[in-house]
Design a protein around this motif. Structure first.
Motif, short mmCIF file in Angstrom:
data_model
loop_
_atom_site.label_atom_id
_atom_site.label_comp_id
_atom_site.label_asym_id
_atom_site.label_seq_id
_atom_site.Cartn_x
_atom_site.Cartn_y
_atom_site.Cartn_z
N GLY A 144 -10.36 5.76 6.79
CA GLY A 144 -10.36 4.06 7.15
C GLY A 144 -9.35 3.59 6.55
N LEU A 145 -9.57 4.04 4.96
CA LEU A 145 -8.75 3.36 4.38
C LEU A 145 -7.07 3.84 4.33
N ASN A 147 -5.17 4.15 6.77
CA ASN A 147 -5.13 3.31 8.10
C ASN A 147 -5.22 1.84 7.57
N ASP A 148 -5.95 1.13 6.79
CA ASP A 148 -6.32 -0.46 6.57
C ASP A 148 -4.47 -0.32 5.58
N VAL A 149 -4.61 0.62 4.67
CA VAL A 149 -3.04 0.68 3.64
C VAL A 149 -1.77 0.42 4.41
N HIS A 150 -1.85 1.62 6.10
CA HIS A 150 -0.62 2.18 6.55
C HIS A 150 -0.04 -0.08 7.07
N GLN A 151 -1.33 -0.10 7.36
CA GLN A 151 -0.92 -1.66 8.47
C GLN A 151 -0.63 -2.74 7.33
N ILE A 152 -1.33 -2.61 6.04
CA ILE A 152 -1.13 -3.57 5.43
C ILE A 152 1.37 -3.08 4.98
N TYR A 153 1.13 -1.96 4.88
CA TYR A 153 2.30 -1.33 4.65
C TYR A 153 3.52 -2.42 5.39
N ASP A 154 3.24 -1.78 6.72
CA ASP A 154 3.66 -1.95 8.39
C ASP A 154 3.64 -3.76 8.51
N LEU A 155 3.21 -5.06 7.72
CA LEU A 155 3.32 -5.58 7.04
C LEU A 155 4.05 -6.82 6.36
N ILE A 156 4.38 -5.78 5.45
CA ILE A 156 4.90 -6.13 4.55
C ILE A 156 5.98 -5.20 4.36
#
Length: 177
Positions: A144-145, A147-156
C-alpha cells in the motif's frame, strides 16, 4: 532415574526423528525401539500383542514405496540392499500408548521426553504460522505504501521535467531588473 534421563536423547534430537508422512507427524518403529533400548522386533511384537490399544489413527504400516524412500534417505542398508519388513509409523497418540505396553522405567522416561518433543514441535509450527501471518500483514502495508509513493512520484515527476515558466514578479520593478 537421573541416569536414565541422561541416556535419553535431548528433545532437539528427538524432534529430528519426527516425520510428516501422509499428513501426520509420526515416529518410526526403528527410531522408537532405539530410544527405548529394545530391538525393533521386540517393540513390534509388544504392539501386536496389544493390537486393541493401537487403532489406525495411532499406528499405520508404511507402504513398500514409502519404506524404500525412507531407507534410501537414511542409507542404512548394506547387506541385502532391500527392506525386509515394512516399517510402522506411530502418531503422537500411538507413542503415548506405548507407555502402557512397554512398562520399564526407561520406557516411561522416554515417553515423557518424546511427548514433550511433539508438544515443542507443535509450538514451533504455531509460532511459524503466527510469524507468517505477521509478515503477510506487513507486506500488505508495504504494498500500500509503495503504491502511494508511486502515485506521488507520478504527480511530481512531470513537474520536474517540464519547462519552467518565467513568472512575472509581483511588486515594484527596479530599472536594473
Amino acid at each position: 532415574m537421573a541416569e536414565i534421563m541422561k541416556a535419553i536423547a535431548p528433545i532437539e534430537n528427538i524432534q529430528q526423528l519426527i516425520y510428516m508422512i501422509r499428513g501426520q507427524k509420526v515416529m518410526l518403529d526403528k527410531d522408537l525401539a532405539e530410544l527405548y533400548g529394545v530391538p525393533t522386533k521386540v517393540l513390534n511384537q509388544a504392539v501386536r500383542r496389544n493390537k486393541r490399544r493401537f487403532p489406525e489413527d495411532f499406528i499405520f504400516q508404511l507402504t513398500w514405496e514409502e519404506g524404500k524412500s525412507l531407507r534410501s534417505q537414511f542409507v542404512t542398508l548394506n547387506r541385502g540392499q532391500h527392506i525386509k519388513y515394512r516399517p510402522y509409523a506411530f502418531t503422537e497418540h500411538g507413542v503415548a500408548m506405548l507407555s502402557s505396553v512397554l512398562k520399564s522405567q526407561r520406557a516411561i522416561q522416554v515417553n515423557i521426553v518424546i511427548i514433550r518433543a511433539f508438544i515443542e514441535f507443535r509450538r514451533m509450527i504455531a509460532a511459524d504460522r503466527d510469524l507468517a501471518k505477521k509478515v503477510a500483514e506487513h507486506e500488505k502495508k508495504i504494498t500500500g505504501l509503495t503504491n502511494d509513493v508511486h502515485q506521488i512520484y507520478d504527480l511530481i515527476y512531470p513537474l520536474l521535467d517540464g519547462p519552467v515558466k518565467k513568472v512575472d514578479r509581483i511588486g515594484f520593478k527596479n530599472k536594473a531588473d
